[in-house]
Design a protein around this motif. Sequence first.
Motif, PDB file in Angstrom:
ATOM      1  N   VAL A 100       0.813  -1.303   0.020  1.00  0.00           N
ATOM      2  CA  VAL A 100       0.041  -0.077  -0.003  1.00  0.00           C
ATOM      3  C   VAL A 100       0.858   1.274   0.169  1.00  0.00           C
ATOM      4  CG1 VAL A 100      -1.819   1.200   1.327  1.00  0.00           C
ATOM      5  CG2 VAL A 100      -1.683  -1.244   1.098  1.00  0.00           C
ATOM      6  N   TYR A 101       0.835   2.078  -0.864  1.00  0.00           N
ATOM      7  CA  TYR A 101       1.471   3.302  -0.976  1.00  0.00           C
ATOM      8  C   TYR A 101       0.740   4.411  -0.525  1.00  0.00           C
ATOM      9  CZ  TYR A 101       4.946   0.793  -4.001  1.00  0.00           C
ATOM     10  OH  TYR A 101       6.032   0.043  -4.451  1.00  0.00           O
ATOM     11  N   TYR A 102       1.341   5.039   0.481  1.00  0.00           N
ATOM     12  CA  TYR A 102       0.816   6.366   1.111  1.00  0.00           C
ATOM     13  C   TYR A 102       1.640   7.653   0.623  1.00  0.00           C
ATOM     14  CZ  TYR A 102      -1.046   2.723   4.230  1.00  0.00           C
ATOM     15  OH  TYR A 102      -1.924   1.630   4.729  1.00  0.00           O
ATOM     16  N   CYS A 103       0.737   8.572   0.513  1.00  0.00           N
ATOM     17  CA  CYS A 103       1.127  10.006   0.314  1.00  0.00           C
ATOM     18  C   CYS A 103       1.375  10.487   1.831  1.00  0.00           C
ATOM     19  CB  CYS A 103       0.082  10.796  -0.431  1.00  0.00           C
ATOM     20  SG  CYS A 103       0.727  12.632  -0.773  1.00  0.00           S
ATOM     21  N   ASN A 104       2.028  11.576   1.660  1.00  0.00           N
ATOM     22  CA  ASN A 104       2.632  12.147   3.173  1.00  0.00           C
ATOM     23  C   ASN A 104       2.763  13.589   2.806  1.00  0.00           C
ATOM     24  OD1 ASN A 104       5.108  13.112   4.960  1.00  0.00           O
ATOM     25  ND2 ASN A 104       3.811  12.038   6.305  1.00  0.00           N
ATOM     26  N   ALA A 105       2.140  14.376   3.637  1.00  0.00           N
ATOM     27  CA  ALA A 105       2.735  15.901   3.748  1.00  0.00           C
ATOM     28  C   ALA A 105       3.245  16.394   5.082  1.00  0.00           C
ATOM     29  CB  ALA A 105       1.495  16.786   3.595  1.00  0.00           C
ATOM     30  N   ASP A 119       2.549  15.722  10.657  1.00  0.00           N
ATOM     31  CA  ASP A 119       2.415  14.936   9.519  1.00  0.00           C
ATOM     32  C   ASP A 119       1.219  14.666   8.998  1.00  0.00           C
ATOM     33  OD1 ASP A 119       5.483  13.206  10.109  1.00  0.00           O
ATOM     34  OD2 ASP A 119       4.984  14.462   8.509  1.00  0.00           O
ATOM     35  N   TYR A 120       0.466  14.938   7.719  1.00  0.00           N
ATOM     36  CA  TYR A 120      -0.609  14.345   7.182  1.00  0.00           C
ATOM     37  C   TYR A 120      -0.324  13.098   6.468  1.00  0.00           C
ATOM     38  CZ  TYR A 120      -2.532  18.739   9.135  1.00  0.00           C
ATOM     39  OH  TYR A 120      -2.972  19.725   9.732  1.00  0.00           O
ATOM     40  N   TRP A 121      -1.403  12.240   6.321  1.00  0.00           N
ATOM     41  CA  TRP A 121      -1.397  11.124   5.359  1.00  0.00           C
ATOM     42  C   TRP A 121      -2.465  10.774   4.458  1.00  0.00           C
ATOM     43  CZ3 TRP A 121       3.097   8.235   5.385  1.00  0.00           C
ATOM     44  CH2 TRP A 121       3.939   8.312   6.251  1.00  0.00           C
ATOM     45  N   GLY A 122      -2.235  10.390   3.337  1.00  0.00           N
ATOM     46  CA  GLY A 122      -3.502  10.006   2.542  1.00  0.00           C
ATOM     47  C   GLY A 122      -4.054   8.605   2.897  1.00  0.00           C
ATOM     48  N   LYS A 123      -5.112   8.181   2.603  1.00  0.00           N
ATOM     49  CA  LYS A 123      -5.644   6.924   2.948  1.00  0.00           C
ATOM     50  C   LYS A 123      -4.826   5.608   2.426  1.00  0.00           C
ATOM     51  CE  LYS A 123     -10.480   8.368   4.054  1.00  0.00           C
ATOM     52  NZ  LYS A 123     -11.687   8.241   3.540  1.00  0.00           N
ATOM     53  N   GLY A 124      -4.071   6.015   1.431  1.00  0.00           N
ATOM     54  CA  GLY A 124      -3.313   4.892   0.603  1.00  0.00           C
ATOM     55  C   GLY A 124      -3.986   4.386  -0.638  1.00  0.00           C
ATOM     56  N   THR A 125      -3.090   3.787  -1.409  1.00  0.00           N
ATOM     57  CA  THR A 125      -3.469   3.152  -2.688  1.00  0.00           C
ATOM     58  C   THR A 125      -2.653   1.893  -2.609  1.00  0.00           C
ATOM     59  OG1 THR A 125      -4.036   3.401  -5.108  1.00  0.00           O
ATOM     60  CG2 THR A 125      -1.881   4.516  -4.186  1.00  0.00           C
ATOM     61  N   GLN A 126      -3.421   0.867  -3.253  1.00  0.00           N
ATOM     62  CA  GLN A 126      -3.012  -0.331  -3.321  1.00  0.00           C
ATOM     63  C   GLN A 126      -2.175  -0.744  -4.726  1.00  0.00           C
ATOM     64  OE1 GLN A 126      -2.786  -3.139  -1.127  1.00  0.00           O
ATOM     65  NE2 GLN A 126      -1.360  -4.001  -2.500  1.00  0.00           N
ATOM     66  N   VAL A 127      -1.096  -1.144  -4.584  1.00  0.00           N
ATOM     67  CA  VAL A 127      -0.174  -1.232  -5.830  1.00  0.00           C
ATOM     68  C   VAL A 127       0.484  -3.058  -5.733  1.00  0.00           C
ATOM     69  CG1 VAL A 127       1.975  -1.226  -7.071  1.00  0.00           C
ATOM     70  CG2 VAL A 127       0.936   0.879  -5.991  1.00  0.00           C
TER      71      VAL A 127
END
Length: 120
Positions: free
Chosen positions: A92-97, A108-116
């Motif tokens: 699972v790939y997560y975006c972080n700010a 830190d903020y995180w996205g919910k993630g996207t499965q690869v």
Amino acid sequence: QVQLVDSGGGLVQAGGSLRLSCAASGSTFSINAIGWYRQAPGKQRELVAAIGSGGSTNYADSVKGRFTISRDNAKNTVYLQMNSLKPEETAVYYCNADTYTVVAGQYDYWGKGTQVTVSS
């Protein structure tokens, strides 16, 4: 606050490519850097790539030469182009700010993630 929506994951064969997107909204002025992390089952979350507000980039050694992080400031979106994907990069790939404000300090903020998923 910053909201992150990460997308673009999916199923791809080994050697294939995917492009992930991370769209930021809210207090985007507070963002110092945006990074992509990944977490495989049973493993710790690890940094894949990051891009700073000044445009500087850094990559995990394992993805150098294959992955490219970029951004579109007009769209407040960061992209991760992933080429020559390997099965072991299934995660699972997560975006972080990484943000900073005088009032709240660093956060830190995180996205919910996207499965690869990379099939062999």
